[in-house]
Design a protein around this motif. Structure first.
Motif, PDB file in Angstrom:
ATOM      1  N   ALA A 215     -41.570 -50.464  54.631  1.00  0.00           N
ATOM      2  CA  ALA A 215     -42.084 -51.059  53.453  1.00  0.00           C
ATOM      3  C   ALA A 215     -41.996 -49.783  52.173  1.00  0.00           C
ATOM      4  CB  ALA A 215     -43.430 -51.408  53.472  1.00  0.00           C
TER       5      ALA A 215
ATOM      6  N   HIS B 191     -39.153 -50.581  49.689  1.00  0.00           N
ATOM      7  CA  HIS B 191     -39.455 -51.254  48.526  1.00  0.00           C
ATOM      8  C   HIS B 191     -40.582 -50.809  47.584  1.00  0.00           C
ATOM      9  CE1 HIS B 191     -38.074 -55.116  50.519  1.00  0.00           C
ATOM     10  NE2 HIS B 191     -38.144 -54.568  51.301  1.00  0.00           N
TER      11      HIS B 191
ATOM     12  N   GLU C 211     -39.881 -49.904  43.551  1.00  0.00           N
ATOM     13  CA  GLU C 211     -40.856 -50.492  42.377  1.00  0.00           C
ATOM     14  C   GLU C 211     -40.970 -49.199  41.551  1.00  0.00           C
ATOM     15  OE1 GLU C 211     -45.444 -51.708  41.853  1.00  0.00           O
ATOM     16  OE2 GLU C 211     -43.993 -52.738  43.331  1.00  0.00           O
TER      17      GLU C 211
ATOM     18  N   ILE D 123     -34.044 -53.881  45.412  1.00  0.00           N
ATOM     19  CA  ILE D 123     -33.849 -53.833  46.979  1.00  0.00           C
ATOM     20  C   ILE D 123     -33.176 -55.105  47.508  1.00  0.00           C
ATOM     21  CG2 ILE D 123     -34.987 -53.468  49.175  1.00  0.00           C
ATOM     22  CD1 ILE D 123     -35.048 -51.158  47.205  1.00  0.00           C
TER      23      ILE D 123
ATOM     24  N   GLU E  72     -32.515 -57.441  50.577  1.00  0.00           N
ATOM     25  CA  GLU E  72     -32.806 -57.621  52.028  1.00  0.00           C
ATOM     26  C   GLU E  72     -31.785 -58.676  52.721  1.00  0.00           C
ATOM     27  OE1 GLU E  72     -37.567 -57.111  53.015  1.00  0.00           O
ATOM     28  OE2 GLU E  72     -36.834 -59.068  52.277  1.00  0.00           O
TER      29      GLU E  72
END
Length: 554
Positions: A245, A248, A252, A258, A260
């Motif tokens: 995570a 991500h 931000e 990002i 995926e």
């Protein structure tokens, strides 16, 4: 004398305008300008739409639209007073459970929301500290029933780290001229890890506060590299759904898109073909895990690095969890896979020294193939009124005690010590994997794990989250995974080694108990929300309330 026939502005005798100037004046009308702008904007958004569909596929893109519409519809429904009151009541009840669990009222401990009027004496402080220590779950992690979280190197290592930290308590690497010993130790730690990961002579790196900051720095460096070398202003990073995570979070923080892509349902590795389709002219970096945090699977780093090289972009390997296990697999006589700088195309790697390196918490390394790449993560402010401000990573001041503790841990363990710990920890994980495959047929192992993590899902006859709740009731702290299919995992540490048989015994019992379908536990309630369209919004709100609870004084 004949009058001049020069065609100055306002000259009545000026000749007719040329065909070129006439065509130009017609082309530059307001309507034509509007049309040009329309087509430019249309091209811009059509290109974005095409890239998105190419990256995610038609089905996934339609699902994303459905999820977004559902989210907006849920927010509209929340404006209806009756629905808002009902949802708020349920969230408040969940918050109360969180507060009672995370911040319980402990009558034996005094509450201290303000500074004491007069400083407490040492005896009072030591008593309070001992009381807090008793409430800190010492028996839980010492008993080996916690998945990851505590990467304990043994009591002798803990004593060494405690003594080291005490010696360097006030040191700060921000001032290398004042603390030259800490500067040297940090440089040596980075050098040791670079060589452990087979970096070339041009290799470079820095210490960070943990795996998240190492990943943030690699992403920030990729963004700057893309802008400075290719002029990319809308950077994108392509990674697997199984990636950490922290990527991500970096997206931000640093305004990076990002992308995926899915994992293969059998191997649980990222789909290389999907990753290839997702790469475009805005892509600055692709990512592989060695292994992934959730499922413990090593991606096909060879193929990911080849994609990066052919596309002339960067390739990061997240080895935070693999840390001091991956480099020692071969030496320990265990199966391995390519993962480090020996692969042409790998440009950066993150490695947590505070995990299987047994360094004190708050210690990680981010490495680059070249010093030039490392410079892209630096922050330099030459015009500050306080003088030139320069820092290699996010933090300014940093605890030199953690640098010294990391150096002491690496020097104490040595190559032989890490090889032996790798053999023990990975051996425990393989025993758990084999026990589940051979003896618990209601569960299925996810992929072929090679390192310390073993993740497993239901084979069809049992709710895996109920199994997790039953294990929690037996004192085990396992991680629930919001994968497809849903799963839970255990990350083995040195503390797990002596309790493998107990784990398998309790897991067999938990599977039998879960079939009876008792009242749902916390894992079922939390992850069960994911199946609803409002799930992500509700889980996000609960997570925010959880963070609020961390700062509750009772």
């Amino acid at each position: 004398m004949p009058a001049s026939t020069s065609s100055r502005p306002g000259n009545a005798n000026a000749g007719p305008p040329s065909l070129v100037s006439l065509a130009l004046s017609q082309a530059l009308t307001v309507d034509n300008a509007r049309t040009l702008i329309f087509y430019v904007v249309l091209y811009k958004y059509t290109l974005r739409l095409w890239r998105h569909i190419r990256s995610f596929g038609v089905t996934a893109s339609i699902h994303q639209v459905y999820v977004e519409i559902s989210r907006r519809l849920f927010l509209l429904l929340m404006k209806i007073p009756a629905i808002n009151r009902k949802v708020t009541r349920e969230l408040d009840a969940a918050t109360k459970e969180l507060e009672d669990k995370i911040a319980p009222r402990i009558t034996t401990l005094s509450s201290n929301p303000t500074l004491p009027e007069y400083g407490r004496d040492r005896d009072w402080l030591m008593t309070a500290l001992e009381d807090a220590l008793q409430k800190d779950g010492q028996m839980i992690w010492k008993g080996g029933k916690i998945s990851g979280a505590v990467y304990h190197g043994g009591q002798e290592m803990s004593d060494l780290l405690g003594d080291t930290i005490k010696m360097f308590m006030v040191s700060n690497p921000l001032h290398p001229d004042v603390f030259p010993g800490v500067r040297r130790m940090e440089a040596e730690v980075v050098s040791m890890v670079l060589r452990l990961y087979n970096a070339p002579e041009t290799g470079a790196g820095t210490m960070t506060s943990g795996g998240t900051e190492s990943i943030l720095m690699a992403c920030k460096a990729a963004r700057e590299w893309g802008y400075r070398t290719k002029g990319i202003t809308r950077p994108e990073i392509v990674l697997s759904r199984s990636a950490h995570a922290a990527f991500h979070k970096a997206g931000e923080y640093f305004k990076i898109k990002i992308i995926e892509v899915d994992v293969d349902r059998i191997t649980r590795k990222v789909r290389i073909a999907s990753m290839r389709r997702a790469i475009n002219s805005n892509t600055v970096m692709v990512v592989g895990s060695a292994p992934s945090f959730g499922e413990g699977i090593i991606d096909d780093i060879d193929s990911i690095a080849l994609l990066a090289k052919r596309s002339k972009i960067l390739c990061h390997v997240d080895c935070c969890l693999g840390s001091f296990l991956m480099p020692f697999l071969e030496k320990a006589g265990l199966p391995s896979a390519p993962f480090d700088f020996r692969i042409d195309g790998v440009t950066s790697i993150s490695c947590d020294t505070h995990k299987y390196g047994f360094a004190p918490k708050g210690s990680s390394i981010v490495m680059y193939r070249t010093g030039e790449l490392r410079r892209h993560q630096y922050y330099v402010q030459p015009g500050w009124t306080g003088g030139v401000y320069a820092s290699p990573s996010i933090a300014g001041s940093r605890p030199g005690a953690l640098v010294a503790g990391t150096w002491a841990a690496l020097m104490s363990m040595g190559d032989d010590g890490y090889t032996e710990s790798c053999k023990e920890i990975v051996g425990a994980a393989r025993k758990i994997e084999k026990g589940i495959r051979d003896e618990i047929h209601q569960l299925r192992i996810m992929g072929r794990p090679m390192v310390s993590v073993v993740s497993f899902c239901s084979a069809g006859s049992v709710n895996i989250y109920e199994v997790g709740d039953k294990m929690s009731a037996k004192g085990w702290h396992l991680s629930g995974l919001a994968t497809e299919p849903p799963a839970i995992h255990i990350a083995c540490t040195k503390l797990t080694v002596p309790v493998v048989d107990e784990f398998l015994k309790d897991l067999k019992a938990a599977v039998k108990e879960a079939k009876t379908r008792g009242p749902p536990g916390s894992m079922v309630q939390l992850y069960g929300l994911g199946s609803s369209s409002a799930g992500p919004a509700l889980v996000g709100e609960i997570a925010s309330r959880f963070l609020d609870t961390l700062y509750l004084v009772r």
